[in-house]
Design an enzyme around this catalytic site. Structure first.
Site, PDB file in Angstrom:
ATOM      1  N   HIS A  31       0.801  -1.146   0.043  1.00 36.85           N
ATOM      2  CA  HIS A  31       0.087   0.085   0.021  1.00 36.85           C
ATOM      3  C   HIS A  31       0.835   1.298   0.176  1.00 36.85           C
ATOM      4  O   HIS A  31       0.680   2.373  -0.989  1.00 36.85           O
ATOM      5  CB  HIS A  31      -0.922   0.131   1.377  1.00 36.85           C
ATOM      6  CG  HIS A  31      -1.668  -1.043   1.325  1.00 36.85           C
ATOM      7  ND1 HIS A  31      -2.937  -1.288   0.629  1.00 36.85           N
ATOM      8  CD2 HIS A  31      -1.685  -2.096   2.355  1.00 36.85           C
ATOM      9  CE1 HIS A  31      -3.519  -2.310   1.155  1.00 36.85           C
ATOM     10  NE2 HIS A  31      -2.899  -2.902   2.210  1.00 36.85           N
TER      11      HIS A  31
HETATM   12  C1  BDR Z   1      -3.032   1.219   4.982  1.00 37.59           C
HETATM   13  O1  BDR Z   1      -3.507   1.046   6.361  1.00 37.59           O
HETATM   14  C2  BDR Z   1      -2.046   0.590   6.928  1.00 37.59           C
HETATM   15  O2  BDR Z   1      -2.184  -0.359   7.887  1.00 37.59           O
HETATM   16  C3  BDR Z   1      -0.965   0.217   5.996  1.00 37.59           C
HETATM   17  O3  BDR Z   1       0.287   0.774   6.651  1.00 37.59           O
HETATM   18  C4  BDR Z   1      -1.464   1.311   4.972  1.00 37.59           C
HETATM   19  O4  BDR Z   1      -1.292   2.740   5.065  1.00 37.59           O
HETATM   20  C5  BDR Z   1      -3.686   0.526   4.216  1.00 37.59           C
HETATM   21  O5  BDR Z   1      -5.013   0.647   4.549  1.00 37.59           O
END
Ligand code: BDR
Ligand code: CA
Length: 319
Positions: free
Chosen positions: A246
């Site tokens: 992500h």
């Molecule tokens: C986002 O949520 C967090 O758990 C990850 O680091 C990322 O920024 C994904 O939804």
């Protein structure tokens, strides 16, 4: 060797606002070694775990990788604290899964995160680019405290939201769900916003071959990233989330030309709503009549991303 770049060449100035966080750690590592950019500050916020932990993880990470970049501590709760915040268990109790970094024992920036963001923007004279991979609380606080700040920022690259879908609820992504008021402030701030949402990041998954290639580079940066990936594979095999990049994709959206395709839309965050709390409303059909305020990711190239990430890691062997 002579530097053949034109003399007006300047490194891009990057600030990373993160809740380190397994995938945040990979994003920071890539940014530290990406070409033509300098990470000028890291700011930490609550999210994947408590801010005391995300800040310490950030500091230990950058010092372990040989960087002296300042790390500032930020918000421990959202702008409107509803008392509903809890750590994201998928990053483990420490925030870094099973990866343990040496405790650098170093100290944080003397400024808090919003003030450090402003300081970085002033120093960068209109060139600061922010990669924000966490709830947007620090960014929103900085915008509220320093109203001229949005016009001083060259780009605000966000991992958050989605055109469709969610991971916190059916309709809300984790970072936006954790502070929708902050997301609303960021989207409407006038700063050039680039939102890379869950529906695009979810296609950015690394596998064991990728981890082997990274580990093979053999540097500290390579081993940290490969160890995090191994944690993610074990998590996936136990039924949890896969090795989804992500935050590193949001970093690539800023730092790797051609990796992410954006389209301009009007975006707002739902701050109320029984079923839609924390959802990013993206006006893909232009029905609101509101002017587009956010560049929203609509596609990405996995091969381009993988190449960029490996090149960043390889560069860690040369610096
Ligand atoms: C986002 O949520 C967090 O758990 C990850 O680091 C990322 O920024 C994904 O939804
Ligand atoms: Ca994150």
């Amino acid at each position: 060797m002579a530097d053949c770049r034109p003399c007006e060449y300047v490194m891009r100035k990057i600030l990373m606002d993160c809740d380190v966080g397994t995938d945040d750690a990979i994003a920071i590592t890539a940014a530290l070694f990406t070409e033509d950019a300098e990470v000028v500050a890291v700011t930490a916020v609550f999210g994947n775990t408590f801010v005391e932990r995300t800040a310490r993880n950030a500091l230990n990470l950058v010092r372990h990788l040989g960087s002296s970049v300042p790390v500032a501590v930020g918000a421990s709760a959202p702008l409107k604290d509803r008392g509903n915040i809890k750590p994201d268990v998928s990053h483990g109790e420490s925030g870094l899964g099973t990866v343990t970094l040496p405790d650098c024992g170093g100290s944080f920036h003397s400024l808090n995160a919003p003030a450090a963001i402003y300081e970085a923007a002033v120093k960068a004279s209109g060139e600061l680019e922010i990669i924000a991979t966490a709830p947007l609380t620090n960014i929103a606080m900085a915008f509220l405290l320093y109203p001229e700040l949005p016009s001083m920022i060259r780009g605000l690259y966000i991992m958050g939201g989605a055109i469709d879908g969610g991971n916190m609820t059916r309709t809300a992504e984790f970072n936006t769900w954790n502070d929708p008021e902050a997301a609303r402030i960021a989207f409407s701030s006038g700063a050039p916003c680039f939102m890379t949402g869950l529906d695009v990041t979810r296609n950015t998954i690394l596998n064991e071959d990728d981890a082997r290639a990274v580990r093979g580079v053999g540097t500290k940066a390579a081993l940290v990233v490969a160890d995090i990936l191994d944690f993610m594979f074990a998590r996936r095999d136990a039924g949890g989330e896969d090795a989804i990049m992500h935050d590193a994709l949001a970093a690539a959206s800023a730092l790797c030309p051609g990796c992410v395709e954006f389209r301009e839309y009007y975006v707002d965050a739902e701050c109320e709503g029984r079923y839609t709390f924390g959802h990013t409303f993206v006006d893909t059909r232009g029905r609101t009549g509101n002017k587009p305020n956010v560049n929203v990711a609509v596609a990405s190239s996995l091969p381009t991303f993988k190449r960029w990430l490996l090149e960043c890691i390889e560069r860690s062997a040369r610096v």
